[in-house]
Design an enzyme around this catalytic site. Sequence first.
Site, PDB file in Angstrom:
ATOM      1  N   TYR A 183     -11.900  -0.496 -10.663  1.00 32.02           N
ATOM      2  CA  TYR A 183     -13.892  -0.510 -10.063  1.00 32.02           C
ATOM      3  C   TYR A 183     -13.995  -0.002  -9.111  1.00 32.02           C
ATOM      4  CZ  TYR A 183     -13.264  -0.865 -15.223  1.00 32.02           C
ATOM      5  OH  TYR A 183     -13.261  -1.409 -16.638  1.00 32.02           O
TER       6      TYR A 183
ATOM      7  N   ASN B  35     -24.500   3.495 -17.242  1.00 30.78           N
ATOM      8  CA  ASN B  35     -23.178   2.773 -16.918  1.00 30.78           C
ATOM      9  C   ASN B  35     -23.265   1.600 -18.542  1.00 30.78           C
ATOM     10  OD1 ASN B  35     -20.544   1.310 -17.151  1.00 30.78           O
ATOM     11  ND2 ASN B  35     -20.083   2.302 -15.051  1.00 30.78           N
TER      12      ASN B  35
ATOM     13  N   HIS C 252     -18.490   1.420 -26.131  1.00 32.00           N
ATOM     14  CA  HIS C 252     -17.314   1.952 -27.060  1.00 32.00           C
ATOM     15  C   HIS C 252     -17.577   1.013 -28.440  1.00 32.00           C
ATOM     16  CE1 HIS C 252     -15.776   3.337 -23.791  1.00 32.00           C
ATOM     17  NE2 HIS C 252     -15.236   2.071 -22.629  1.00 32.00           N
TER      18      HIS C 252
ATOM     19  N   ASP D 171     -29.202   4.470 -30.418  1.00 35.68           N
ATOM     20  CA  ASP D 171     -30.582   4.455 -31.125  1.00 35.68           C
ATOM     21  C   ASP D 171     -31.701   4.678 -29.814  1.00 35.68           C
ATOM     22  OD1 ASP D 171     -29.382   2.542 -34.261  1.00 35.68           O
ATOM     23  OD2 ASP D 171     -28.726   5.016 -33.908  1.00 35.68           O
TER      24      ASP D 171
ATOM     25  N   HIS E  98     -19.398   6.693 -15.831  1.00 34.85           N
ATOM     26  CA  HIS E  98     -18.320   5.035 -16.156  1.00 34.85           C
ATOM     27  C   HIS E  98     -17.492   5.763 -14.932  1.00 34.85           C
ATOM     28  CE1 HIS E  98     -18.893   4.328 -20.433  1.00 34.85           C
ATOM     29  NE2 HIS E  98     -19.203   6.036 -20.440  1.00 34.85           N
ATOM     30  N   ILE E  99     -17.175   4.439 -13.643  1.00 34.33           N
ATOM     31  CA  ILE E  99     -16.616   4.410 -12.635  1.00 34.33           C
ATOM     32  C   ILE E  99     -15.422   5.064 -12.871  1.00 34.33           C
ATOM     33  CG2 ILE E  99     -15.613   2.946 -10.562  1.00 34.33           C
ATOM     34  CD1 ILE E  99     -18.270   0.930 -11.733  1.00 34.33           C
ATOM     35  N   SER E 100     -14.391   4.336 -14.335  1.00 36.65           N
ATOM     36  CA  SER E 100     -13.205   4.830 -14.623  1.00 36.65           C
ATOM     37  C   SER E 100     -13.378   5.556 -15.305  1.00 36.65           C
ATOM     38  CB  SER E 100     -12.048   3.297 -15.066  1.00 36.65           C
ATOM     39  OG  SER E 100     -13.001   3.126 -16.678  1.00 36.65           O
TER      40      SER E 100
ATOM     41  N   ARG F  52     -11.382   2.708 -25.769  1.00 35.41           N
ATOM     42  CA  ARG F  52     -12.236   3.520 -24.890  1.00 35.41           C
ATOM     43  C   ARG F  52     -12.347   4.553 -24.392  1.00 35.41           C
ATOM     44  NH1 ARG F  52     -12.753  -1.449 -21.669  1.00 35.41           N
ATOM     45  NH2 ARG F  52     -10.759  -2.411 -21.519  1.00 35.41           N
TER      46      ARG F  52
END
Length: 145
Positions: A24, A76, A82, A89, A102-104, A113
């Site tokens: 991260y 994020n 997940h 919604d 998403h950083i990764s 994931r």
Amino acid sequence: MAKKLLLLNGPNLNLLGTREPEVYGKATLADICNAAIAQAAAAGASMVCFQSNHEGALIDAIHDARTDGVDAIVINPGGLTHTSVALRDALAGVAIPFVEVHISNIYQREAFRHHSFLSAIAQGTICGLGIDGYRYAIDFALKKR
Ligand SMILES: O=C(O)[C@]1(O)C=C(c2cccc(Sc3ccccc3)c2)[C@@H](O)[C@H](O)C1
């Protein structure tokens, strides 16, 4: 009318910069938010940053974004990516354009994931580009009519 942007960060992202720098990076959430605010201001827009470890608080922030006239959301969702139909919604319900970040690179990580409940309704999803993903997402949101 100046654009109003909202940056949302989900569970555990308050701990950024404290562990797993190889995944991260070393930036803290404060670093990310300060950069986001400066990026928006440079474009004549406003940016509010909100982070919560609680799904309901994030959902409330999304509801409030509608009443507050937010033009676009960058989110994020962290682990809620997940698991959370409720977060999906809420985003679908307020119908505010959003970019998922998403950083990764979630597709290089554990199989659980690899699925996001949000991507199908996002304007776009950015992952694996580190914290630069936030900058790219905000740039897109600023340009979107
Ligand atoms: O890559 C991301 O930004 C992601 O959204 C972020 C996540 C995440 C998970 C746990 C902790 C953190 S933030 C963190 C980083 C290092 C130490 C402590 C917390 C992010 C994951 O749940 C997601 O699958 C992916």
